[in-house]
Design an enzyme around this catalytic site. Structure first.
Site, PDB file in Angstrom:
ATOM      1  N   LYS A 237      53.845 -55.178 -11.695  1.00 48.64           N
ATOM      2  CA  LYS A 237      52.432 -55.577 -11.598  1.00 48.64           C
ATOM      3  C   LYS A 237      51.904 -55.744 -13.017  1.00 48.64           C
ATOM      4  O   LYS A 237      51.281 -54.838 -13.561  1.00 48.64           O
ATOM      5  CB  LYS A 237      51.626 -54.490 -10.868  1.00 48.64           C
ATOM      6  CG  LYS A 237      51.949 -54.340  -9.399  1.00 48.64           C
ATOM      7  CD  LYS A 237      50.876 -53.574  -8.650  1.00 48.64           C
ATOM      8  CE  LYS A 237      51.129 -52.104  -8.645  1.00 48.64           C
ATOM      9  NZ  LYS A 237      50.389 -51.372  -7.585  1.00 48.64           N
TER      10      LYS A 237
ATOM     11  N   ARG B 282      58.207 -44.535   2.876  1.00 44.56           N
ATOM     12  CA  ARG B 282      59.337 -44.897   2.002  1.00 44.56           C
ATOM     13  C   ARG B 282      60.472 -45.527   2.790  1.00 44.56           C
ATOM     14  O   ARG B 282      61.299 -46.244   2.239  1.00 44.56           O
ATOM     15  CB  ARG B 282      59.875 -43.652   1.280  1.00 44.56           C
ATOM     16  CG  ARG B 282      58.904 -43.028   0.289  1.00 44.56           C
ATOM     17  CD  ARG B 282      59.673 -42.077  -0.627  1.00 44.56           C
ATOM     18  NE  ARG B 282      58.824 -41.134  -1.336  1.00 44.56           N
ATOM     19  CZ  ARG B 282      58.261 -41.358  -2.523  1.00 44.56           C
ATOM     20  NH1 ARG B 282      58.440 -42.515  -3.126  1.00 44.56           N
ATOM     21  NH2 ARG B 282      57.521 -40.442  -3.104  1.00 44.56           N
TER      22      ARG B 282
ATOM     23  N   ASP C  82      53.967 -50.408 -13.313  1.00 49.14           N
ATOM     24  CA  ASP C  82      52.524 -50.517 -13.074  1.00 49.14           C
ATOM     25  C   ASP C  82      51.815 -50.417 -14.424  1.00 49.14           C
ATOM     26  O   ASP C  82      51.767 -51.395 -15.157  1.00 49.14           O
ATOM     27  CB  ASP C  82      52.157 -49.403 -12.083  1.00 49.14           C
ATOM     28  CG  ASP C  82      50.739 -49.479 -11.571  1.00 49.14           C
ATOM     29  OD1 ASP C  82      50.204 -50.587 -11.449  1.00 49.14           O
ATOM     30  OD2 ASP C  82      50.155 -48.418 -11.287  1.00 49.14           O
TER      31      ASP C  82
HETATM   32  P1  IMP Z   1      53.435 -46.409 -14.204  1.00 51.68           P
HETATM   33  O1  IMP Z   1      54.120 -47.709 -14.503  1.00 51.68           O
HETATM   34  O2  IMP Z   1      53.733 -45.320 -15.193  1.00 51.68           O
HETATM   35  O3  IMP Z   1      51.972 -46.573 -13.964  1.00 51.68           O
HETATM   36  O4  IMP Z   1      53.964 -45.781 -12.891  1.00 51.68           O
HETATM   37  C1  IMP Z   1      54.715 -46.413 -11.998  1.00 51.68           C
HETATM   38  C2  IMP Z   1      54.903 -45.453 -10.845  1.00 51.68           C
HETATM   39  O5  IMP Z   1      53.687 -45.373 -10.060  1.00 51.68           O
HETATM   40  C3  IMP Z   1      55.945 -46.027  -9.927  1.00 51.68           C
HETATM   41  O6  IMP Z   1      57.201 -45.480 -10.220  1.00 51.68           O
HETATM   42  C4  IMP Z   1      55.449 -45.624  -8.572  1.00 51.68           C
HETATM   43  O7  IMP Z   1      55.973 -44.356  -8.254  1.00 51.68           O
HETATM   44  C5  IMP Z   1      53.958 -45.512  -8.702  1.00 51.68           C
HETATM   45  N1  IMP Z   1      53.303 -46.750  -8.201  1.00 51.68           N
HETATM   46  C6  IMP Z   1      52.699 -47.707  -8.924  1.00 51.68           C
HETATM   47  N2  IMP Z   1      52.230 -48.693  -8.152  1.00 51.68           N
HETATM   48  C7  IMP Z   1      52.555 -48.354  -6.884  1.00 51.68           C
HETATM   49  C8  IMP Z   1      52.350 -48.997  -5.603  1.00 51.68           C
HETATM   50  O8  IMP Z   1      51.786 -50.101  -5.461  1.00 51.68           O
HETATM   51  N3  IMP Z   1      52.840 -48.328  -4.525  1.00 51.68           N
HETATM   52  C9  IMP Z   1      53.485 -47.135  -4.614  1.00 51.68           C
HETATM   53  N4  IMP Z   1      53.704 -46.517  -5.788  1.00 51.68           N
HETATM   54  C10 IMP Z   1      53.242 -47.117  -6.917  1.00 51.68           C
END
Ligand code: IMP
Ligand code: MG
Length: 183
Positions: free
Chosen positions: A134, A168, A106
């Site tokens: 994403k 989940r 993300d």
């Molecule tokens: P980031 O890339 O550090 O922002 O974090 C990614 C984490 O955020 C992932 O491992 C998920 O646990 C959580 N996450 C991000 N987007 C989603 C989503 O659309 N649904 C559920 N969890 C998400």
């Protein structure tokens, strides 16, 4: 306590069980060609990665070890929080080929920080594998080496991914109905 199926809260199936299988086959092939002779330390990021990792490693027919970390970001929510490891690996990553496995990329803060951590710990190599990506949500300049599917900027659940600790166990990836979000 409700005994309603979590499926009833799903507005749309974004990635079906069948599509997930196809994506896994493709990822497993790519990981196999890069790691078959490396006895990698496959590190899942709890909790979201548990389903994906379980399905992925069962397609990898070569020696490897599985380990897990759990990470929580803290802070005031507006400023980028620091990442805290609430569970660390059991195996020593020094001189190991580490493959980080997460459900979704993300902002990329989690995987970029974990990558730096395992590099600092002396891993022979560190790469990242995500089922979903994403790309429009990035906060840091980081990309995974293996990505199953790019998706638009939607909040998704199922196949390990949660909303408020639920959903989940859905076998597909879906988008919740607006009224299923707690306010
Ligand atoms: P980031 O890339 O550090 O922002 O974090 C990614 C984490 O955020 C992932 O491992 C998920 O646990 C959580 N996450 C991000 N987007 C989603 C989503 O659309 N649904 C559920 N969890 C998400
Ligand atoms: Mg996660």
């Amino acid at each position: 306590m409700s005994d309603r199926s979590p499926r009833e809260d799903v507005a749309e199936v974004l990635v079906s069980e069948q599509e997930i299988q196809e994506v896994l086959d493709d990822l497993a092939q790519r990981v196999t060609s890069d790691y078959a002779d490396k006895n990698p330390l496959v590190v899942g990021v709890l909790t979201g990665a548990f389903v994906f990792l379980a399905d992925l490693v069962r397609r990898l027919d070569f020696p490897l070890e599985v380990d897990f970390v759990a990470a929580a970001s803290y802070g005031d929510g507006t400023v980028a929080g620091k990442l805290e490891l609430t569970k660390d690996v059991n195996r020593d990553p020094n001189q190991r080929h580490v493959l980080l496995v997460d459900d979704i990329l993300d902002t990329a803060r989690t995987l970029s920080t974990l990558t730096e951590l395992f590099v600092e710990r002396g891993a022979a190599s560190v790469r990242a594998c995500c089922l979903l990506d994403k790309p429009s949500r990035r906060a840091v300049d980081f990309n995974a080496d293996y990505v199953g599917l790019e998706i638009p900027d939607l909040f998704v659940v199922g196949y390990g991914l949660d909303y408020a600790y639920g959903y989940r166990n859905l076998p597909f990836i879906g988008v919740l109905r607006a009224e299923s979000y707690r306010t």
